[in-house]
Design an enzyme around this catalytic site. Structure first.
Site, PDB file in Angstrom:
ATOM      1  N   ASP A  26      71.761  20.322  22.009  1.00 43.81           N
ATOM      2  CA  ASP A  26      71.594  19.845  20.645  1.00 43.81           C
ATOM      3  C   ASP A  26      71.982  18.365  20.592  1.00 43.81           C
ATOM      4  O   ASP A  26      73.040  17.986  21.110  1.00 43.81           O
ATOM      5  CB  ASP A  26      72.528  20.677  19.753  1.00 43.81           C
ATOM      6  CG  ASP A  26      72.230  20.549  18.283  1.00 43.81           C
ATOM      7  OD1 ASP A  26      72.096  19.409  17.825  1.00 43.81           O
ATOM      8  OD2 ASP A  26      72.145  21.589  17.610  1.00 43.81           O
ATOM      9  N   HIS A  47      70.654  24.744  12.807  1.00 44.47           N
ATOM     10  CA  HIS A  47      70.467  24.341  14.206  1.00 44.47           C
ATOM     11  C   HIS A  47      70.180  25.553  15.090  1.00 44.47           C
ATOM     12  O   HIS A  47      69.394  25.477  16.033  1.00 44.47           O
ATOM     13  CB  HIS A  47      71.707  23.586  14.715  1.00 44.47           C
ATOM     14  CG  HIS A  47      71.798  22.198  14.165  1.00 44.47           C
ATOM     15  ND1 HIS A  47      71.875  21.085  14.953  1.00 44.47           N
ATOM     16  CD2 HIS A  47      71.775  21.741  12.883  1.00 44.47           C
ATOM     17  CE1 HIS A  47      71.920  19.996  14.192  1.00 44.47           C
ATOM     18  NE2 HIS A  47      71.873  20.383  12.926  1.00 44.47           N
TER      19      HIS A  47
END
Ligand code: UDP
Length: 462
Positions: free
Chosen positions: A116, A22
């Protein structure tokens, strides 16, 4: 004091879930955004920022950390995904709010939070402070569509039969993200992935790390229902458009790469001769699978470079672990500079777990793949690699043992490395390489989307 008639300088906080898979795309997105004139602060969990090796090649990106509730050890210290998620979801919004408050008073104040998709609570924080909110998806369009359908209740979970979704090829259960078939194994993760879509009706932007042209029908479908934009591939610029200065690597790594050993070894190998094997930063293979893989690599008779993280090393067969088997044809390292490896002319084939970053990297660099997905979104990526992008083979799993056997691995490696298959895949590779490069190049689909996003933030063209 800020003059209230003056528009604020656009300043995005980019909040990443604390894993390598990520951090890499979100950091790269920061670099692209910065180039468009937006001030950027990358935010992750303290547990992550403490373990990072290297430093961002882009010193203009500020780095801040919030607490996930486990500052020493992160998810590993939590005991279970449930415990981690429960605590992070409680502590995260508080510490993110504290950070925003601090930045508001010390300046330049944030104007937007790009968060995110794994952390949907950040939307409430953005709203509390009157900031623009953009969600960032780190998985493919098709995978997002699967979880979106689950969240809406349009797809029955656990999935047990073929699934038809708009714009997606028919997906058999073995092509589906494991978390919607095998819901009992990691219920907290299944919940987290489904919940990514729980509050999207309130978000200003939906950004996705993919390339429009890789999956246009699904991207179009999302664009009809959400303010959805593709912004990938988030691969360092030196491998694509080369417009960002000094952008040859992501810059941060959880593991220390064995850079020199890897590159020296690769440098001695003939063009197109090496099979590179990596299962990313998290997948844990069964011992049985490790042994089958070792045997398959050995019998293929090809040179192989195999990334085996320290935590996985004890699963290696002894003659691989002590080097007696690998000294002729192989090299085993604990971590490597993957982009440099994929771009190396000695590389022939990438045996991959099909993590989304690894998939995008291989497509961007034109490397044929052997897809051995392990969990989460990887099976769907494998389906696309083989059937849609035609950039790889997916070896059959032996249903009884639940592993890909050495015979199958050897057969597939030989098929790609020795036959017509490689030539065909290389033809497709040229097409995807151009598409990914053009997407982030001047005026490409992703470049335009990032430009539009920056403009809406208040960046003036010029
Ligand atoms: N990676 C790397 N060195 C390695 C193995 C992986 O730098 O030895 C990088 C790879 O380039 C990719 C990331 O780690 O950017 C892994 O992300 P991916 O989504 O492929 O898999 P995950 O680790 O999230 O399962």
């Amino acid at each position: 004091m800020e003059n209230s008639s003056e528009p604020l300088q656009p300043h995005c906080l980019v909040l990443s879930y604390p894993t390598q898979g990520h951090m890499n795309p979100m950091l790269q997105f920061c670099k692209r955004l910065l180039r468009k004139g937006v001030k950027v602060t990358l935010v992750t969990a303290k547990s992550m920022s403490k373990t990072l090796h290297g430093s961002s090649s882009c010193t203009s990106i500020a780095l801040e950390a919030i607490s996930d509730g486990f500052d020493d050890g992160g998810i590993g210290a939590a005991g279970s995904p449930e415990a981690y998620i429960e605590r992070f979801w409680k502590v995260g919004p508080e510490t993110l709010s504290e950070l925003v408050k601090r930045l508001v008073s010390s300046g330049p104040p944030p104007t937007c939070i790009v968060y995110d998709s794994f952390l949907p609570w950040a939307l409430d924080v953005a709203r509390n402070f009157g900031l623009v909110a953009a969600v960032f998806f780190t998985m493919s369009c098709a995978v997002n569509s699967v979880f979106y359908h689950c969240q809406k209740g349009w797809l029955e979970v656990p999935v047990k039969k073929q699934v038809l979704l708009p714009g997606v090829p028919p997906l058999e259960p073995q092509d589906m993200p494991s978390l919607v078939c095998d819901v009992g194994t990691y219920p907290a993760f299944t919940g987290m992935l489904v919940n990514q879509f729980s509050n999207l009706d309130k978000v200003d932007w939906v950004l996705c790390n993919t390339v429009y042209e890789l999956d246009p029908e699904v991207a179009d479908w999302f664009m009809k229902i959400l303010p959805f934009r593709t912004i990938g591939p988030t691969v360092p610029s030196a491998y694509l458009d080369n417009r960002l200065e000094h952008d040859q690597e992501y810059g941060f790594s959880i593991f220390q790469p064995e850079h020199d050993t890897t590159m020296r070894w690769l440098g001695t190998k003939p063009k197109g001769s090496v099979v590179y094997v990596s299962f990313g930063s998290m997948a844990e293979l069964k011992i049985d699978q490790m042994h089958e893989l070792a045997m398959g690599l050995k019998r293929s008779n090809c040179y192989f470079l195999w990334v085996v993280r320290s935590s996985e090393a004890e699963k290696l067969p002894q003659d691989f672990a002590n080097g007696s088997e690998t000294s002729q044809n192989g090299l085993i390292v604990t971590w490597c500079p993957q982009l440099k490896v994929l771009a190396h002319e000695a590389l022939g084939l990438f045996v991959t777990h099909c993590g989304w970053n690894s998939t995008l990297e291989a497509l961007s660099l034109g490397v044929p793949m052997l897809a051995i997905p392990q969990w989460t979104d990887q099976a769907t990526n494998a389906k696309y690699i083989m059937d849609v992008w035609k950039m790889g083979l997916r070896p059959q799993v032996d249903e009884e043992r639940g592993v890909v056997t050495s015979d199958e691995i050897e057969h597939c490696i030989r098929k790609v490395m020795e036959g017509e298959t490689w030539k065909k895949m290389k033809e497709h590779a040229g097409k995807w390489r151009k598409i990914t490069k053009d997407a982030v190049g001047e005026g490409g689909s992703s470049d335009r989307n990032i430009e539009e996003f920056a403009a809406k933030m208040g960046v003036k063209k010029g």
